[in-house]
Design an enzyme around this catalytic site. Structure first.
Site, PDB file in Angstrom:
ATOM      1  N   ILE A   8      52.092  34.135  37.094  1.00  0.00           N
ATOM      2  CA  ILE A   8      51.743  33.970  35.677  1.00  0.00           C
ATOM      3  C   ILE A   8      52.999  33.671  34.858  1.00  0.00           C
ATOM      4  CG2 ILE A   8      50.561  35.022  33.699  1.00  0.00           C
ATOM      5  CD1 ILE A   8      49.160  36.851  35.849  1.00  0.00           C
ATOM      6  N   ALA A  55      58.020  40.903  35.117  1.00  0.00           N
ATOM      7  CA  ALA A  55      58.571  41.370  36.403  1.00  0.00           C
ATOM      8  C   ALA A  55      57.986  42.735  36.777  1.00  0.00           C
ATOM      9  CB  ALA A  55      60.089  41.483  36.283  1.00  0.00           C
ATOM     10  N   TYR A  91      49.668  51.448  40.888  1.00  0.00           N
ATOM     11  CA  TYR A  91      49.932  50.190  40.169  1.00  0.00           C
ATOM     12  C   TYR A  91      49.411  50.294  38.734  1.00  0.00           C
ATOM     13  CZ  TYR A  91      49.141  45.481  38.486  1.00  0.00           C
ATOM     14  OH  TYR A  91      49.099  44.364  37.694  1.00  0.00           O
ATOM     15  N   PHE A 106      42.402  40.545  33.218  1.00  0.00           N
ATOM     16  CA  PHE A 106      41.379  40.840  34.207  1.00  0.00           C
ATOM     17  C   PHE A 106      41.773  40.055  35.480  1.00  0.00           C
ATOM     18  CE2 PHE A 106      38.368  43.847  32.355  1.00  0.00           C
ATOM     19  CZ  PHE A 106      39.123  44.134  31.246  1.00  0.00           C
ATOM     20  N   ASN A 107      40.947  39.186  36.058  1.00  0.00           N
ATOM     21  CA  ASN A 107      41.373  38.583  37.340  1.00  0.00           C
ATOM     22  C   ASN A 107      42.057  37.241  37.114  1.00  0.00           C
ATOM     23  OD1 ASN A 107      39.474  40.743  38.170  1.00  0.00           O
ATOM     24  ND2 ASN A 107      39.947  39.930  40.192  1.00  0.00           N
ATOM     25  N   HIS A 135      44.286  38.358  47.391  1.00  0.00           N
ATOM     26  CA  HIS A 135      43.329  38.004  46.346  1.00  0.00           C
ATOM     27  C   HIS A 135      42.227  37.084  46.855  1.00  0.00           C
ATOM     28  CE1 HIS A 135      46.757  39.387  43.814  1.00  0.00           C
ATOM     29  NE2 HIS A 135      45.747  40.018  43.282  1.00  0.00           N
ATOM     30  N   GLY A 160      38.990  51.846  46.412  1.00  0.00           N
ATOM     31  CA  GLY A 160      39.493  51.696  45.047  1.00  0.00           C
ATOM     32  C   GLY A 160      38.916  50.534  44.259  1.00  0.00           C
ATOM     33  N   ASP A 161      37.941  49.804  44.816  1.00  0.00           N
ATOM     34  CA  ASP A 161      37.368  48.668  44.077  1.00  0.00           C
ATOM     35  C   ASP A 161      36.215  49.115  43.186  1.00  0.00           C
ATOM     36  OD1 ASP A 161      38.934  46.563  44.882  1.00  0.00           O
ATOM     37  OD2 ASP A 161      37.628  45.970  46.539  1.00  0.00           O
TER      38      ASP A 161
END
Ligand code: UDP
Length: 336
Positions: A18, A79, A146, A174-175, A194, A291-292
């Site tokens: 990104i 970063a 995270y 978001f994604n 991903h 964890g999803d």
């Protein structure tokens, strides 16, 4: 509106996915960009991130040299370590890099009287939510180191803002997805976890199959729903946030969701890649991944109201076809 041509923006993590798209867009708008990146994972071609200072944010001497050499007007801070699974195995490394790196950066900004910061945050700060769509007022309940490290960094920013030491905007993605293949930019991590890149690699024959992690979720087709947002829309949001800070119109601290408000299931993603690639590939139904959450969909209305931001490039077909074209391109090995 701030005048741009004479303004220099420090982009930490500007060689990452990104960050590189945002740095490129900043240059297109006439800003000077300095990238600080330690090039630890998934950097983009070096030529695209010049000038690049290869340094860790906790190297105070290196950061001081950057602030001394350039008249930095503002910082965009990408970063960070970004893999949820890795964060569960190495929590200290995540807190050290994501919280420690942010602290070191804020201290350097304070030493050099730089007060504007756009912070790369994440929907992972919300953890598992019952809500259909998630507004910024939802309680933060990160369920992995995270997300927790990003929530902590946000809290530090909020406290610094309260004492007037910084004006900051955190953007909770978001994604993140899609690519800018025409610029040679896209998502490419050393260890890919991903969904969209993995499915595309399967369609291109670079991977034998793709697994659906859980098909018994309480969603329309049993697979998880996510809000996929094109990386160019994310880049635009960072520039709008930067300009809000530079113009003095956005004092203090605030966090905004970046998403479309629309969820797509894992099966819908796989079908979209099949359509774009014109290629079938093997799909396995596997166990749920730890964890999803079943669904993670943004309420993006606050970013629209405060920044005038709205997703423009985030139709599913556009996201998948841009990512697919990026993967089709052959790149030189990335710099290490
Ligand atoms: N997913 C999947 N198979 C994979 C990778 C991901 O079914 O090989 C699912 C994952 O469980 C989640 C969605 O795809 O529901 C998006 O996962 P990704 O890792 O891309 O992003 P996340 O939502 O975890 O940030």
């Amino acid at each position: 509106m701030a005048s741009r041509s004479d303004q220099t923006i420090l982009v930490t993590g500007g060689a990452g996915y990104i960050g590189a798209h945002t740095a490129q867009q900043l240059r297109t708008r006439g800003y000077d960009v300095v990238v600080v990146d330690r090039l630890s994972n998934g950097a983009c071609p070096a030529a695209l991130v010049e000038p690049l200072v290869r340094a860790d944010l906790q190297d105070a001497t290196a950061l001081d040299a950057v602030f001394q050499a350039h008249d930095i007007a503002a910082v965009i801070h990408f970063a960070a370590s970004i893999e949820v699974g890795e964060s569960l195995r190495q929590p200290l490394a995540y807190f050290a890099n994501n919280v420690g790196g942010s602290l070191a950066l804020l201290q350097a900004m304070q030493r050099h009287s730089v007060r504007a910061l756009v912070f790369s945050s994440t929907a992972a700060v919300y953890g598992n939510q019952e809500l259909e769509i998630i507004p910024e007022t939802a309680a933060l309940a990160p369920c992995n180191p995270y997300g927790a490290s990003k929530a902590m960094a946000e809290q530090i920013l909020a406290e610094q803002a309260k004492v007037g030491a910084v004006n900051a905007i955190a953007l909770r993605y978001f994604n993140a997805s899609g690519a800018a293949p025409e610029l040679g930019l896209g998502e490419r991590h050393q260890t890919e976890t991903h969904l969209i890149p993995l499915v595309i690699q399967a369609a291109l024959g670079q991977r034998e199959q793709v697994s659906i992690f859980g098909s018994d979720y309480p969603t329309p087709d049993g697979t998880c729903l996510r809000d996929y947002i094109h990386v160019m829309d994310l880049a635009e949001a960072h520039i709008l946030a930067l300009e809000a800070l530079l113009s003095g119109q956005h004092p203090g601290f605030a966090a905004y969701n970046l998403g479309t408000g629309q969820g797509y299931s894992v099966r819908q993603i796989i079908e979209a890649v099949r359509q774009v690639a014109g290629q079938d590939f093997q799909v396995l139904e596997a166990e749920r991944r730890a964890g999803d959450p079943a669904r993670l969909i943004a309420d993006p209305s606050a970013a629209q109201a405060a920044l005038g931001w709205q997703a423009q490039h985030s139709g599913l077909e556009r996201i998948v076809s841009d990512a697919y074209r990026f993967f089709q391109q052959m790149f030189e090995p990335w710099p290490r």
